[in-house]
Design a protein around this motif. Structure first.
Motif, PDB file in Angstrom:
ATOM      1  N   TYR A   1       0.809  -1.219   0.000  1.00 59.29           N
ATOM      2  CA  TYR A   1       0.000   0.000   0.000  1.00 59.29           C
ATOM      3  C   TYR A   1       0.844   1.271   0.000  1.00 59.29           C
ATOM      4  O   TYR A   1       0.439   2.295  -0.517  1.00 59.29           O
ATOM      5  CB  TYR A   1      -0.926  -0.024   1.221  1.00 59.29           C
ATOM      6  N   ASP A   2       2.026   1.216   0.544  1.00 60.61           N
ATOM      7  CA  ASP A   2       2.875   2.397   0.639  1.00 60.61           C
ATOM      8  C   ASP A   2       3.763   2.610  -0.582  1.00 60.61           C
ATOM      9  O   ASP A   2       4.648   3.470  -0.567  1.00 60.61           O
ATOM     10  CB  ASP A   2       3.745   2.326   1.905  1.00 60.61           C
TER      11      ASP A   2
ATOM     12  N   ALA B   1      -1.788  -5.835   0.257  1.00 62.46           N
ATOM     13  CA  ALA B   1      -2.173  -4.440   0.501  1.00 62.46           C
ATOM     14  C   ALA B   1      -3.656  -4.323   0.804  1.00 62.46           C
ATOM     15  O   ALA B   1      -4.065  -3.535   1.663  1.00 62.46           O
ATOM     16  CB  ALA B   1      -1.818  -3.573  -0.704  1.00 62.46           C
TER      17      ALA B   1
ATOM     18  N   ARG C   1      -3.832   9.107  -1.710  1.00 61.45           N
ATOM     19  CA  ARG C   1      -3.615   7.656  -1.737  1.00 61.45           C
ATOM     20  C   ARG C   1      -4.882   6.892  -1.345  1.00 61.45           C
ATOM     21  O   ARG C   1      -5.208   5.862  -1.929  1.00 61.45           O
ATOM     22  CB  ARG C   1      -2.467   7.300  -0.782  1.00 61.45           C
TER      23      ARG C   1
ATOM     24  N   VAL D   1      -4.855  -2.739   4.333  1.00 60.10           N
ATOM     25  CA  VAL D   1      -5.616  -1.492   4.406  1.00 60.10           C
ATOM     26  C   VAL D   1      -6.937  -1.713   5.128  1.00 60.10           C
ATOM     27  O   VAL D   1      -7.340  -0.925   5.981  1.00 60.10           O
ATOM     28  CB  VAL D   1      -5.847  -0.919   2.991  1.00 60.10           C
TER      29      VAL D   1
ATOM     30  N   SER E   1      -6.136   0.443   8.676  1.00 63.90           N
ATOM     31  CA  SER E   1      -6.179   1.872   8.409  1.00 63.90           C
ATOM     32  C   SER E   1      -7.017   2.628   9.432  1.00 63.90           C
ATOM     33  O   SER E   1      -8.053   2.164   9.880  1.00 63.90           O
ATOM     34  CB  SER E   1      -6.757   2.140   7.021  1.00 63.90           C
TER      35      SER E   1
END
Length: 183
Positions: free
Chosen positions: A34-35, A101, A59, A105, A109
């Protein structure tokens, strides 16, 4: 090597650019997490960063577009008659194997927009989990949030190992975790 940028066709290419960005983000997030740098996603889509930010101001907006398909797939499975908790966990584990990812997330998150996605998944799990509790197959204390946490733990582990060992590792992790979940 950089992929060649397509010629700028202006507003008429907006839908095509958006689709290319989502497809590229899906691949980049799956490979790099994800990053991953957003510039990598724009480059992979063959568009400039301006196009990326016109469609997705941050993002999280891009992640929501990418991961919506995965959530819809989970929702479709939950809606099928006869779907079990094991079916749902198997699908979510498959998503963790192919795209760490997505699960990362959904499970970790703090952004309210992504928390909404996690809540949708948690509600689906709770519906299946209550039936499993009533049937005496799952311990009373186990919650949907516990399952989301377990899936997140597995995804975090899978993100750090080679793709060809992820399936076996996920299976072994579930073997350990199920001892605390099942009766």
């Amino acid at each position: 090597m950089f992929s060649a940028r397509r010629p700028n066709r202006g507003p008429s290419a907006a839908a095509e650019n958006r689709a290319a960005l989502i497809a590229a983000a899906r691949e980049v997030f799956a490979a790099d997490g994800y990053d991953a740098p957003l510039t990598s996603i724009a480059r992979a889509a063959g568009v400039g960063q301006g196009s990326l930010y016109r469609h997705f101001p941050d993002r999280v907006s891009l992640a929501l577009a990418v991961f919506e398909d995965g959530v819809r797939e989970i929702e479709a499975l939950a809606a099928e008659p006869g779907t079990t908790l094991d079916d749902m966990l198997a699908l979510m584990t498959e998503r963790a194997i192919t795209s760490t990812a997505f699960i990362d997330v959904v499970s970790a998150s703090a952004d309210a927009r992504l928390t909404h996605v996690r809540d949708r998944v948690s509600e689906l799990l709770e519906g299946l989990l209550s039936g499993e509790r009533e049937a005496g197959r799952v311990r009373e204390h186990v919650t949907a949030d516990d399952l989301v946490t377990a899936i997140g733990m597995i995804a975090a582990l899978l993100a750090k190992i080679p793709a060809d060992t992820r399936r076996e590792t996920a299976d072994r992790a579930w073997l350990l975790l199920r001892k605390g979940i099942d009766v």
